[in-house]
Write an enzyme that holds these catalytic residues in place. Structure first.
Site, PDB file in Angstrom:
ATOM      1  CB  THR A 117      -0.924   0.034   1.229  1.00 16.90           C
ATOM      2  OG1 THR A 117      -1.590   1.298   1.295  1.00 16.90           O
ATOM      3  CG2 THR A 117      -0.134  -0.156   2.524  1.00 16.90           C
ATOM      4  CE1 TYR A 141      -3.589  -2.208   4.776  1.00 19.07           C
ATOM      5  CE2 TYR A 141      -3.743   0.111   4.162  1.00 19.07           C
ATOM      6  CZ  TYR A 141      -3.716  -1.219   3.808  1.00 19.07           C
ATOM      7  OH  TYR A 141      -3.819  -1.584   2.485  1.00 19.07           O
TER       8      TYR A 141
END
Length: 327
Positions: A117, A141
């Site tokens: 990501t 995350y």
């Protein structure tokens, strides 16, 4: 056909990746615990249910199918949840990935495509992110995905594991043929939540933060059509199979859309009003995140030609009206 183990293959991106793999001549073997995935989404190859934390089950699946590569999508990915429950993200995303990587190496499966990501970069406003941008994640995350990238690097040094890592932001749209689409429980992504509001399936959309330093006060994000995204993953697999070695690629359009711009586009595509209200900011949200893909274009020949906001919303709207999973 050669088998590819697809973790999270019953989820949104993973199911589209399985379709792209099948079209490219591979047999995708879905490995999923169905916590967030759907068995109905497994349409393009065999299904093996299991957890990333279950090493014995992973060893069994590797021995049974002898995949030539792993395509790893399975992960928790909600920013708000990551802020509130960081331990959950480190345990699931990092420990689970480590177990998977160890099992792959033990099985001699040394080509690994990883769905990372651009959240690993943190907040870098007013720049187009590239692969050299410093990684300064704002939440568990992004930090957990960066940790997995580091694990892959270490296992290359120790075991010869080769990896292609893709960093990207928001994924949108759906399979234009309607075989698979986006369906979460509960739904948290902007475009499907917005379409549920348009369709009267929820009272309305909440705009999280209207005082950001952007032209209209709302966050700006880069969006990529899910079919463009998974085609990049197939190109990444071919890169590894051709022996070209480990590589990191950003995937984006280099052009961000604010929340209000997405809402306006949805109204134009659906020809219906989008009920929405303004709300406070969410913890962990950056102001503007936009990624380029020059390296992916030059090295892989990848172009996100479907990734216009009207097409992404139109394909998502078609799935919203006609597609569903029951199990």
């Amino acid at each position: 056909m050669s088998q590819v183990l697809v973790t999270g293959g019953a989820g949104y991106i993973g199911s589209h990746a399985c379709k792209a793999l099948r079209a490219a001549g591979y047999t995708p073997v879905t490995y999923d615990n169905l916590v967030t995935g759907w068995k109905d989404a497994v349409k393009f190859g065999p299904f093996e249910q299991g957890s990333l934390s279950d090493r014995a089950r992973l060893d069994e699946v590797f021995a049974k199918w002898q995949p030539i590569a792993v395509m790893h999508f399975a992960a928790l990915s909600q920013v708000g949840e990551a802020m509130a429950k960081p331990g959950l993200y480190w345990r699931n995303n990092v420990e689970g990935s480590l177990t998977l990587i160890e099992a792959a190496c033990a099985a001699g499966c040394l080509d690994f495509v990883f769905s990372s990501t651009c959240a690993t970069y943190g907040e870098h406003d007013n720049v187009v992110l590239d692969e050299h941008t410093p990684q300064e994640p704002l939440n568990a995350y992004g930090a957990s995905k960066r940790a997995v990238e580091n694990i892959l690097r270490d296992f290359e040094a120790s075991h010869g594991l080769k990896s292609v890592i893709f960093r990207y932001f928001n994924v949108a749209g759906a399979d234009p043929e309607g075989e698979v689409g986006e369906h979460h429980r509960p739904e948290t992504h902007l475009i499907p939540v917005m379409l549920e509001a348009v369709d009267g399936k929820r009272p309305g959309l909440t705009v999280h933060g209207t005082d950001y330093d952007t032209p209209d006060g709302t966050c700006i994000r880069d969006y990529v059509h899910v079919m463009d995204l998974v085609e990049a993953h197939v190109l990444g697999l071919r890169w590894l199979r051709d022996g070209k070695g480990s590589r990191i690629f950003n995937l984006g359009t280099g052009r961000g859309f604010s929340v209000r711009e997405v809402i306006e586009a949805a109204g134009q595509v659906t020809n219906l009003p989008v009920p929405c209200t303004d709300g406070p900011r969410r913890a962990g949200d950056a102001t503007k995140l936009v990624s380029g893909s020059t390296r992916a274009s030059e090295d892989l020949g990848w172009e996100p030609y479907r990734s216009t906001m009207p097409q992404m919303i139109a394909d998502a709207w078609r799935w919203h009206k006609d597609g569903h999973y029951s199990a």
